[in-house]
Design a protein around this motif. Structure first.
Motif, PDB file in Angstrom:
ATOM      1  N   GLY A 205       8.336   3.068   3.498  1.00 23.52           N
ATOM      2  CA  GLY A 205       6.951   2.979   3.939  1.00 23.52           C
ATOM      3  C   GLY A 205       6.000   3.608   2.942  1.00 23.52           C
ATOM      4  N   LEU A 206       6.422   4.707   2.316  1.00 21.88           N
ATOM      5  CA  LEU A 206       5.602   5.343   1.288  1.00 21.88           C
ATOM      6  C   LEU A 206       5.409   4.411   0.094  1.00 21.88           C
ATOM      7  CD1 LEU A 206       4.138   7.839   0.137  1.00 21.88           C
ATOM      8  CD2 LEU A 206       6.381   8.635  -0.695  1.00 21.88           C
ATOM      9  N   SER A 207       6.465   3.690  -0.287  1.00 18.48           N
ATOM     10  CA  SER A 207       6.332   2.768  -1.416  1.00 18.48           C
ATOM     11  C   SER A 207       5.303   1.693  -1.116  1.00 18.48           C
ATOM     12  CB  SER A 207       7.686   2.129  -1.759  1.00 18.48           C
ATOM     13  OG  SER A 207       8.045   1.116  -0.822  1.00 18.48           O
ATOM     14  N   ARG A 208       5.247   1.260   0.135  1.00 23.15           N
ATOM     15  CA  ARG A 208       4.283   0.214   0.500  1.00 23.15           C
ATOM     16  C   ARG A 208       2.873   0.796   0.637  1.00 23.15           C
ATOM     17  NH1 ARG A 208       8.920  -2.595   4.340  1.00 23.15           N
ATOM     18  NH2 ARG A 208      10.047  -3.479   2.556  1.00 23.15           N
ATOM     19  N   GLU A 209       2.796   2.011   1.092  1.00 22.12           N
ATOM     20  CA  GLU A 209       1.494   2.690   1.143  1.00 22.12           C
ATOM     21  C   GLU A 209       0.897   2.809  -0.256  1.00 22.12           C
ATOM     22  OE1 GLU A 209      -0.027   7.276   1.439  1.00 22.12           O
ATOM     23  OE2 GLU A 209       1.654   6.703   2.723  1.00 22.12           O
ATOM     24  N   LEU A 210       1.736   3.182  -1.232  1.00 21.66           N
ATOM     25  CA  LEU A 210       1.267   3.381  -2.596  1.00 21.66           C
ATOM     26  C   LEU A 210       1.241   2.087  -3.400  1.00 21.66           C
ATOM     27  CD1 LEU A 210       3.120   6.714  -3.501  1.00 21.66           C
ATOM     28  CD2 LEU A 210       0.806   6.407  -2.607  1.00 21.66           C
ATOM     29  N   ASP A 211       1.799   1.019  -2.843  1.00 22.69           N
ATOM     30  CA  ASP A 211       1.879  -0.279  -3.520  1.00 22.69           C
ATOM     31  C   ASP A 211       2.597  -0.143  -4.862  1.00 22.69           C
ATOM     32  OD1 ASP A 211       1.562  -2.992  -3.928  1.00 22.69           O
ATOM     33  OD2 ASP A 211      -0.450  -2.808  -4.778  1.00 22.69           O
ATOM     34  N   VAL A 212       3.810   0.425  -4.808  1.00 26.19           N
ATOM     35  CA  VAL A 212       4.631   0.593  -6.010  1.00 26.19           C
ATOM     36  C   VAL A 212       6.026   0.047  -5.743  1.00 26.19           C
ATOM     37  CG1 VAL A 212       3.352   2.598  -6.856  1.00 26.19           C
ATOM     38  CG2 VAL A 212       5.351   2.939  -5.365  1.00 26.19           C
ATOM     39  N   ARG A 213       6.749  -0.227  -6.796  1.00 26.34           N
ATOM     40  CA  ARG A 213       8.112  -0.736  -6.683  1.00 26.34           C
ATOM     41  C   ARG A 213       9.073   0.385  -6.307  1.00 26.34           C
ATOM     42  NH1 ARG A 213       9.174  -5.682  -8.098  1.00 26.34           N
ATOM     43  NH2 ARG A 213      11.382  -5.189  -8.376  1.00 26.34           N
ATOM     44  N   VAL A 214      10.265  -0.023  -5.906  1.00 29.08           N
ATOM     45  CA  VAL A 214      11.345   0.898  -5.546  1.00 29.08           C
ATOM     46  C   VAL A 214      12.536   0.645  -6.469  1.00 29.08           C
ATOM     47  CG1 VAL A 214      13.080   1.455  -3.784  1.00 29.08           C
ATOM     48  CG2 VAL A 214      10.668   1.122  -3.131  1.00 29.08           C
ATOM     49  N   SER A 215      13.157   1.723  -6.935  1.00 28.66           N
ATOM     50  CA  SER A 215      14.410   1.651  -7.679  1.00 28.66           C
ATOM     51  C   SER A 215      15.402   2.560  -6.971  1.00 28.66           C
ATOM     52  CB  SER A 215      14.189   2.107  -9.130  1.00 28.66           C
ATOM     53  OG  SER A 215      15.367   2.010  -9.887  1.00 28.66           O
ATOM     54  N   VAL A 216      16.604   2.042  -6.639  1.00 28.15           N
ATOM     55  CA  VAL A 216      17.524   2.800  -5.800  1.00 28.15           C
ATOM     56  C   VAL A 216      18.968   2.573  -6.254  1.00 28.15           C
ATOM     57  CG1 VAL A 216      17.518   0.923  -4.075  1.00 28.15           C
ATOM     58  CG2 VAL A 216      18.279   3.225  -3.412  1.00 28.15           C
TER      59      VAL A 216
END
Length: 451
Positions: A205-216
């Motif tokens: 949800g934080l990634s979508r709030e900040l509008d950034v990609r995720v690497s996992v």
């Protein structure tokens, strides 16, 4: 208006509409303006590309860049040994200034090898550590996606109930107010299992709030990352095209299909995965599902810092997967040298969300360009330019590197870098880190013991 003409090279555009061209590349204000034979020079600065392959810069989709200062520390370790040494000793020994220097050295290492774009998977012990890491990337002049991570302590990594550090909001606002610069932002998140489901929901949800990609990091043989986290993310409704899954050596076929359906991407690190025992990369299965396994160095504690190693490993492993059990049956592999070159360029750019900006030599895209010499004893005589890059060349053949039209390496030397001074700084930092970490042996990384 700045104009630069790369003249007389074997141009491998990696753009299927353009193909390969013997000719020139015109760069205007940091972007590719035109590709073709005999382009007029007018008032452009000339870069002589005679005897070189001109191609898009490599894209490294996952690297712990700060670890450049402990290069070669763990040359033949297992994944468990790596995680124990790095999490318990090395990462906590870094100061913010060491993070800056480590990222600066690591980014220059990448540029020297023709890597123009990288994903920096970066721990953040404190906000100052994060600021230092970003500054190191900025100083090097590389195109990078800074993936903001969390501290190294075990409380963050084993069924953790701690949310991703809230400092990510400050970093987005202060360092990345837009996505138009050389540096962009992602979140380096933990998979379900490393965190409880509720934390995964909040982190994504934080990634979508900040509008950034995720690497996992996802699904490896050991190191606390086994299981089927993609299924969990699917159940939680968290899969999406903004996520890149790293390693995936134990990811099941149904999970690969889930990644494909979501538009997600994958990053593999073939050399490290074999040496440390993550498991065999699932190259064929991924390609069969329409998922491109993009390529990464991961860590120079164990792996060479170039992409030539990774494309060769991927080509060999991908073709080996086609070996039939019956020794009399025909060998019919599908993977080619051009396929793995695409993984290291076009597909890598897409995995960074930068496919419209870099990854191929296409008019309108940024001039992220590499010239690889074809006249060394390693590369002559030239027959197939793409094959020369994949099977013969190495970093010593990287003559010139441009990022957004700015020359970062020319004539085989990094531009504007005082290498003797940097060597002294990096050597002193290496010793400082080992001392802080309680490590005494450069060869083994073993802790000092009293006997």
């Amino acid at each position: 208006m700045s104009r630069l003409l790369i003249r007389g090279g074997h141009v491998v555009t990696m753009d299927p509409a353009l193909g390969d061209v013997d000719g020139d590349v015109l760069v205007v204000d940091g972007r590719i303006a035109e590709i073709g034979p005999g382009l007029p020079a007018d008032d452009a600065e000339i870069v002589d590309a005679t005897g070189t392959v001109v191609l898009p810069g490599f894209v490294d989709t996952h690297r712990h860049t700060y670890q450049s200062l402990v290069r070669g520390l763990l040359p033949s370790c297992t994944l468990g040994e790596f995680m124990s040494t790095i999490f318990n000793s090395v990462a906590p020994a870094y100061t913010p200034e060491l993070m800056r220097l480590g990222n600066y050295v690591g980014a220059l290492d990448a540029l020297d090898a023709g890597i123009t774009t990288m994903v920096d998977w970066s721990p953040s012990e404190t906000p100052d550590h994060a600021d230092g890491a970003i500054e190191g990337l900025r100083q090097a002049g590389i195109r990078a996606m800074y993936a903001h991570g969390m501290p190294a302590g075990g409380q963050w990594w084993y069924r953790s109930e701690l949310d991703h550090p809230a400092d990510a909001r400050r970093i987005r606002a202060e360092h990345f107010p837009s996505d138009d610069g050389l540096l962009t932002m992602a979140l380096a998140l933990r998979q379900p299992g490393n965190v409880v489901d509720e934390v995964a929901v909040r982190d994504w949800g934080l990634s979508r709030e900040l509008d950034v990609r995720v690497s996992v990091h996802t699904a490896m043989r050991s190191g606390g990352a086994t299981g089927h986290p993609v299924r969990t993310l699917h159940r939680l409704g968290l899969l999406g095209e903004n996520t890149t899954f790293i390693h995936c050596t134990t990811t099941a076929d149904d999970e690969i299909a889930m990644i494909a359906d979501s538009g997600g991407t994958v990053s593999i690190a073939p050399y490290v995965e074999l040496v440390m025992g993550h498991g065999l990369p699932r190259i064929t299965a991924m390609l069969a599902h329409g998922v491109a396994p993009t390529l990464s160095v991961d860590t120079v504690t164990t792996s060479p810092g170039d992409m030539f190693t990774q494309v060769r490993m991927a080509l060999a492993l991908g073709r080996a997967e086609a070996l039939p059990e019956d020794p009399e049956a025909p060998f019919t592999p599908a993977l080619t040298h051009r396929d793995v070159l695409r993984l290291a360029t076009v597909d890598g750019a897409r995995a960074c969300g930068l496919g419209d900006r870099t990854g191929s030599l296409t008019p309108g895209k940024a001039a992220d360009i590499v010239l690889v010499r074809t006249d060394s004893i390693r590369t002559l005589p030239l027959r197939d330019p793409a094959a020369t890059v994949v099977t013969s060349a190495d970093r010593a053949d990287v003559d010139t590197v441009l990022v957004a039209g700015e020359i970062r390496k020319r004539g085989g030397a990094l531009a504007g870098v005082d290498l003797p001074r940097l060597r002294a700084e990096a050597t002193a930092a290496h010793e400082d880190i080992l001392s802080r970490a309680g490590l005494t042996s450069r060869a083994t990384g073993e802790k000092e013991t009293n006997s």
